[in-house]
Design a protein around this motif. Structure first.
Motif, PDB file in Angstrom:
ATOM      1  N   UNK A 119       0.814  -1.145   0.053  1.00 20.68           N
ATOM      2  CA  UNK A 119       0.166  -0.053  -0.205  1.00 20.68           C
ATOM      3  C   UNK A 119       0.825   1.258  -0.053  1.00 20.68           C
ATOM      4  N   UNK A 120       1.772   1.550  -1.043  1.00 13.62           N
ATOM      5  CA  UNK A 120       2.470   2.792  -1.170  1.00 13.62           C
ATOM      6  C   UNK A 120       1.746   3.861  -1.391  1.00 13.62           C
ATOM      7  N   UNK A 121       2.244   5.134  -0.684  1.00 18.32           N
ATOM      8  CA  UNK A 121       1.696   6.397  -0.867  1.00 18.32           C
ATOM      9  C   UNK A 121       3.044   7.474  -0.878  1.00 18.32           C
ATOM     10  N   UNK A 122       2.975   8.182  -1.607  1.00 19.41           N
ATOM     11  CA  UNK A 122       4.308   9.167  -1.436  1.00 19.41           C
ATOM     12  C   UNK A 122       3.595  10.539  -1.056  1.00 19.41           C
ATOM     13  N   UNK A 123       4.664  11.125  -0.204  1.00 16.06           N
ATOM     14  CA  UNK A 123       4.198  12.347   0.328  1.00 16.06           C
ATOM     15  C   UNK A 123       4.122  13.524  -0.601  1.00 16.06           C
TER      16      UNK A 123
END
Length: 254
Positions: free
Chosen positions: A159-163
């Motif tokens: 579940x990757x999410x980038x700032x």
């Protein structure tokens, strides 16, 4: 009561407004960069199909290919989406124009590649894959090419999410048998576990990058919680009833 709904609420969880309701599951909401539309997956046709719906209620089918259509993620300029299809084989990442044209295969492996998300500069698409045996985060150029592994600490990351500034990677990791939200510095590789639940999921950055919203379990059902990016401030959002899953923080409307 046996129904699923996609709701839009204030940032504190108050004033929920139902966008669409169905007897079948609705999952994976994703805001367009301008905040005018939401892409999501609905099972109302008895298979996962990706829809794009405006806040005024107008909607269209984005992807209804053979097999499963899932995990939509908008490009930073709103012209494309990364999606996951089992169109030709197992789950792979594709890109598609926002009007449903120009479908392109981005990853090609014998593994399950899923949960794509774009870097803020649109140069990279991060995704989770079990190509190494267990789920880890990888990245590939948004135009295709060689895949690079991003996470190495821990045996299970997804579940990757980038700032918004592109410096931090939020993810869900298996921390001693408990699924918790963690943050990795993309420069140093240092990882910090932020949440304290046992079944935390779906981290989503606030537009300023200082807070993450995520889903957790409370009283036997899904609830929303938030944590600051430094892990110091934690809070539980007000309950609106039901089993709440997969939050997505909307963009800052200018």
């Amino acid at each position: 009561n046996g129904r699923y709904s996609l709701q839009v609420a204030d940032a504190d969880g108050e004033n929920p407004l139902t966008m669409v309701s169905s007897k079948e599951p609705i999952i994976s909401p994703a805001w367009s960069p301008d905040g005018s539309k939401i892409a999501y997956v609905s099972f109302e046709k008895k298979k996962p199909i990706i829809y794009v719906q405006s806040l005024s209620g107008q909607r269209s089918v984005l992807a209804s290919f053979k097999g499963n259509n899932s995990a939509p993620a908008w490009s930073p300029d709103g012209t494309k989406l990364a999606i996951v299809l089992t169109y030709a084989a197992n789950s792979q990442v594709y890109t598609i124009n926002a009007d449903g044209t120009d479908l392109k295969l981005l990853t090609k492996s014998s593994a399950i590649d899923t949960e794509p998300t774009w870097s803020p500069d649109a140069n990279w698409i991060y995704f989770s894959s079990d190509r190494g045996g267990r789920p880890q985060i990888y990245k590939v150029s948004s135009s295709g090419g060689e895949v690079e592994r991003v996470t190495f600490e821990g045996g299970y990351n997804l579940s990757p999410r980038i700032s918004p500034d592109g410096k931090l990677l939020a993810m869900v990791r298996n921390d001693g048998g408990k699924f918790r939200v963690a943050l990795q510095d993309l420069t140093s590789g240092q990882v910090q576990v932020l949440s304290e639940g046992a079944q935390d999921e779906s981290p989503s950055f606030a537009p300023n990058g200082r807070v993450l919203l995520y889903a957790t379990r409370a009283g036997g059902h899904g609830a929303l919680a938030a944590v600051s990016a430094d892990g110091r401030v934690k809070q539980r959002l007000n309950e609106s009833g039901g089993d709440i899953r997969e939050p997505a923080w909307g963009p800052l409307i200018k």
